[in-house]
Design a protein around this motif. Structure first.
Motif, PDB file in Angstrom:
ATOM      1  N   THR A 231      51.431  55.494   3.933  1.00 29.39           N
ATOM      2  CA  THR A 231      50.044  55.357   4.386  1.00 29.39           C
ATOM      3  C   THR A 231      49.708  53.895   4.639  1.00 29.39           C
ATOM      4  OG1 THR A 231      49.432  57.316   3.130  1.00 29.39           O
ATOM      5  CG2 THR A 231      47.643  55.858   3.805  1.00 29.39           C
ATOM      6  N   MET A 232      50.174  53.021   3.756  1.00 29.68           N
ATOM      7  CA  MET A 232      49.930  51.585   3.950  1.00 29.68           C
ATOM      8  C   MET A 232      50.624  51.079   5.213  1.00 29.68           C
ATOM      9  SD  MET A 232      50.171  50.302  -0.025  1.00 29.68           S
ATOM     10  CE  MET A 232      50.473  48.631   0.425  1.00 29.68           C
ATOM     11  N   LEU A 233      51.832  51.562   5.472  1.00 28.04           N
ATOM     12  CA  LEU A 233      52.561  51.173   6.679  1.00 28.04           C
ATOM     13  C   LEU A 233      51.831  51.652   7.932  1.00 28.04           C
ATOM     14  CD1 LEU A 233      55.110  49.903   7.944  1.00 28.04           C
ATOM     15  CD2 LEU A 233      56.151  52.164   7.802  1.00 28.04           C
ATOM     16  N   GLU A 234      51.353  52.889   7.908  1.00 31.20           N
ATOM     17  CA  GLU A 234      50.596  53.408   9.051  1.00 31.20           C
ATOM     18  C   GLU A 234      49.336  52.595   9.289  1.00 31.20           C
ATOM     19  OE1 GLU A 234      49.932  57.474   8.027  1.00 31.20           O
ATOM     20  OE2 GLU A 234      51.760  58.157   9.031  1.00 31.20           O
ATOM     21  N   LEU A 235      48.620  52.249   8.226  1.00 28.05           N
ATOM     22  CA  LEU A 235      47.402  51.438   8.352  1.00 28.05           C
ATOM     23  C   LEU A 235      47.731  50.061   8.935  1.00 28.05           C
ATOM     24  CD1 LEU A 235      44.351  51.188   7.791  1.00 28.05           C
ATOM     25  CD2 LEU A 235      44.975  50.240   5.571  1.00 28.05           C
ATOM     26  N   PHE A 236      48.809  49.462   8.440  1.00 24.51           N
ATOM     27  CA  PHE A 236      49.223  48.163   8.952  1.00 24.51           C
ATOM     28  C   PHE A 236      49.565  48.238  10.437  1.00 24.51           C
ATOM     29  CE2 PHE A 236      52.762  45.266   9.953  1.00 24.51           C
ATOM     30  CZ  PHE A 236      52.096  44.061   9.791  1.00 24.51           C
ATOM     31  N   LEU A 237      50.280  49.284  10.838  1.00 29.56           N
ATOM     32  CA  LEU A 237      50.650  49.434  12.245  1.00 29.56           C
ATOM     33  C   LEU A 237      49.427  49.679  13.125  1.00 29.56           C
ATOM     34  CD1 LEU A 237      53.983  51.441  11.987  1.00 29.56           C
ATOM     35  CD2 LEU A 237      53.670  49.024  12.554  1.00 29.56           C
ATOM     36  N   TRP A 238      48.442  50.411  12.640  1.00 33.16           N
ATOM     37  CA  TRP A 238      47.207  50.610  13.407  1.00 33.16           C
ATOM     38  C   TRP A 238      46.465  49.301  13.598  1.00 33.16           C
ATOM     39  CZ3 TRP A 238      45.413  54.061  16.582  1.00 33.16           C
ATOM     40  CH2 TRP A 238      45.880  55.362  16.521  1.00 33.16           C
ATOM     41  N   VAL A 239      46.359  48.515  12.536  1.00 32.75           N
ATOM     42  CA  VAL A 239      45.688  47.213  12.643  1.00 32.75           C
ATOM     43  C   VAL A 239      46.445  46.316  13.613  1.00 32.75           C
ATOM     44  CG1 VAL A 239      45.118  45.101  11.369  1.00 32.75           C
ATOM     45  CG2 VAL A 239      44.592  47.328  10.380  1.00 32.75           C
ATOM     46  N   LEU A 240      47.781  46.311  13.521  1.00 33.69           N
ATOM     47  CA  LEU A 240      48.603  45.517  14.431  1.00 33.69           C
ATOM     48  C   LEU A 240      48.425  45.980  15.877  1.00 33.69           C
ATOM     49  CD1 LEU A 240      50.830  43.322  14.587  1.00 33.69           C
ATOM     50  CD2 LEU A 240      52.481  45.173  14.413  1.00 33.69           C
ATOM     51  N   TRP A 241      48.375  47.287  16.082  1.00 36.84           N
ATOM     52  CA  TRP A 241      48.198  47.845  17.421  1.00 36.84           C
ATOM     53  C   TRP A 241      46.859  47.409  18.025  1.00 36.84           C
ATOM     54  CZ3 TRP A 241      50.601  49.663  21.364  1.00 36.84           C
ATOM     55  CH2 TRP A 241      49.891  50.335  22.359  1.00 36.84           C
ATOM     56  N   PHE A 242      45.774  47.516  17.245  1.00 34.62           N
ATOM     57  CA  PHE A 242      44.474  47.125  17.775  1.00 34.62           C
ATOM     58  C   PHE A 242      44.385  45.625  18.020  1.00 34.62           C
ATOM     59  CE2 PHE A 242      42.962  51.297  16.243  1.00 34.62           C
ATOM     60  CZ  PHE A 242      42.389  51.721  17.429  1.00 34.62           C
ATOM     61  N   PHE A 243      45.017  44.838  17.160  1.00 34.36           N
ATOM     62  CA  PHE A 243      45.061  43.394  17.393  1.00 34.36           C
ATOM     63  C   PHE A 243      45.757  43.092  18.718  1.00 34.36           C
ATOM     64  CE2 PHE A 243      47.418  39.400  17.116  1.00 34.36           C
ATOM     65  CZ  PHE A 243      46.365  38.521  16.940  1.00 34.36           C
ATOM     66  N   LEU A 244      46.901  43.736  18.946  1.00 34.69           N
ATOM     67  CA  LEU A 244      47.643  43.528  20.190  1.00 34.69           C
ATOM     68  C   LEU A 244      46.841  43.999  21.394  1.00 34.69           C
ATOM     69  CD1 LEU A 244      50.313  42.595  21.440  1.00 34.69           C
ATOM     70  CD2 LEU A 244      51.180  44.905  21.083  1.00 34.69           C
ATOM     71  N   LEU A 245      46.169  45.132  21.264  1.00 35.97           N
ATOM     72  CA  LEU A 245      45.358  45.665  22.359  1.00 35.97           C
ATOM     73  C   LEU A 245      44.223  44.705  22.722  1.00 35.97           C
ATOM     74  CD1 LEU A 245      45.012  48.186  24.165  1.00 35.97           C
ATOM     75  CD2 LEU A 245      43.450  49.055  22.433  1.00 35.97           C
ATOM     76  N   PHE A 246      43.508  44.202  21.724  1.00 34.19           N
ATOM     77  CA  PHE A 246      42.414  43.260  21.995  1.00 34.19           C
ATOM     78  C   PHE A 246      42.941  41.932  22.527  1.00 34.19           C
ATOM     79  CE2 PHE A 246      39.976  45.766  18.687  1.00 34.19           C
ATOM     80  CZ  PHE A 246      39.250  46.464  19.635  1.00 34.19           C
ATOM     81  N   LYS A 247      44.098  41.499  22.049  1.00 39.65           N
ATOM     82  CA  LYS A 247      44.703  40.264  22.551  1.00 39.65           C
ATOM     83  C   LYS A 247      45.046  40.406  24.036  1.00 39.65           C
ATOM     84  CE  LYS A 247      46.873  36.331  21.705  1.00 39.65           C
ATOM     85  NZ  LYS A 247      46.124  35.128  21.562  1.00 39.65           N
ATOM     86  N   ILE A 248      45.573  41.548  24.419  1.00 39.00           N
ATOM     87  CA  ILE A 248      45.929  41.780  25.820  1.00 39.00           C
ATOM     88  C   ILE A 248      44.669  41.875  26.676  1.00 39.00           C
ATOM     89  CG2 ILE A 248      46.877  43.524  27.393  1.00 39.00           C
ATOM     90  CD1 ILE A 248      49.135  43.898  25.375  1.00 39.00           C
ATOM     91  N   ILE A 249      43.645  42.546  26.185  1.00 42.08           N
ATOM     92  CA  ILE A 249      42.403  42.664  26.957  1.00 42.08           C
ATOM     93  C   ILE A 249      41.772  41.291  27.170  1.00 42.08           C
ATOM     94  CG2 ILE A 249      40.043  43.561  26.883  1.00 42.08           C
ATOM     95  CD1 ILE A 249      41.214  46.116  25.636  1.00 42.08           C
ATOM     96  N   THR A 250      41.739  40.460  26.145  1.00 45.23           N
ATOM     97  CA  THR A 250      41.184  39.114  26.331  1.00 45.23           C
ATOM     98  C   THR A 250      42.056  38.286  27.277  1.00 45.23           C
ATOM     99  OG1 THR A 250      42.270  38.325  24.314  1.00 45.23           O
ATOM    100  CG2 THR A 250      39.986  39.037  24.123  1.00 45.23           C
ATOM    101  N   ASP A 251      43.378  38.489  27.225  1.00 41.82           N
ATOM    102  CA  ASP A 251      44.259  37.759  28.130  1.00 41.82           C
ATOM    103  C   ASP A 251      44.050  38.201  29.575  1.00 41.82           C
ATOM    104  OD1 ASP A 251      46.544  35.837  28.393  1.00 41.82           O
ATOM    105  OD2 ASP A 251      47.441  37.608  29.328  1.00 41.82           O
ATOM    106  N   ILE A 252      43.762  39.479  29.784  1.00 43.05           N
ATOM    107  CA  ILE A 252      43.490  39.972  31.133  1.00 43.05           C
ATOM    108  C   ILE A 252      42.267  39.262  31.710  1.00 43.05           C
ATOM    109  CG2 ILE A 252      42.693  41.971  32.456  1.00 43.05           C
ATOM    110  CD1 ILE A 252      44.499  43.705  30.644  1.00 43.05           C
TER     111      ILE A 252
END
Length: 142
Positions: A18-39
């Motif tokens: 569960t902790m790994l899944e939570l970490f991966l979700w946070v990482l995914w959203f961080f990457l998604l927002f980073k890409i959107i701001t870069d766009i």
């Protein structure tokens, strides 16, 4: 008695999973927002290009993010570095202007100190008289 049953129903490995899944979700959203701001920050993309990448990243997030990282991933770092350098240069210019005694006048890169130094130089060379120097100095200091 209920606490013991709860502990048995959810073993330690499930907690780690569960902790790994939570970490991966946070990482995914961080990457998604980073890409959107870069766009939006990218100046080499047209409006249609930005809209296309944004639609791809939002509608098909896994494919869109991976495609963006493959196609434009190297430029992301360069744009981050360029923005950091620009922010640092702006900060240093602000500190330099504040140390001189205020921001320079609009449209020019000079301060009152530079103008006074120029006036004193003109007076020393004899280009202006003492009266003209005093009038110009009073006008600058007001």
């Amino acid at each position: 008695m209920d606490n013991k049953l709860l502990a048995l129903d959810y073993p330690v490995l499930n907690i780690f999973w569960t902790m790994l899944e939570l970490f991966l979700w946070v990482l995914w959203f961080f990457l998604l927002f980073k890409i959107i701001t870069d766009i939006f920050r990218s100046h080499d993309l047209s409006g249609w290009g930005k809209a296309g990448w944004l639609v791809l990243v939002i509608i098909l997030p896994l494919i869109g993010v991976l495609a963006y990282l493959i196609a434009r991933g190297a430029g992301m770092g360069k744009r981050d570095v360029a923005q950091a350098e620009q922010a640092e240069a702006s900060f240093k210019a602000y500190i330099r202007d504040a140390a001189v005694g205020g921001t320079p006048p609009e449209g020019g890169g000079r301060s009152h100190v530079d103008d006074l130094a120029r006036l004193a130089d003109l007076k020393d060379k004899g280009a202006i008289s003492d009266e003209e120097y005093q009038k110009a100095k009073d006008k600058l200091l007001v």
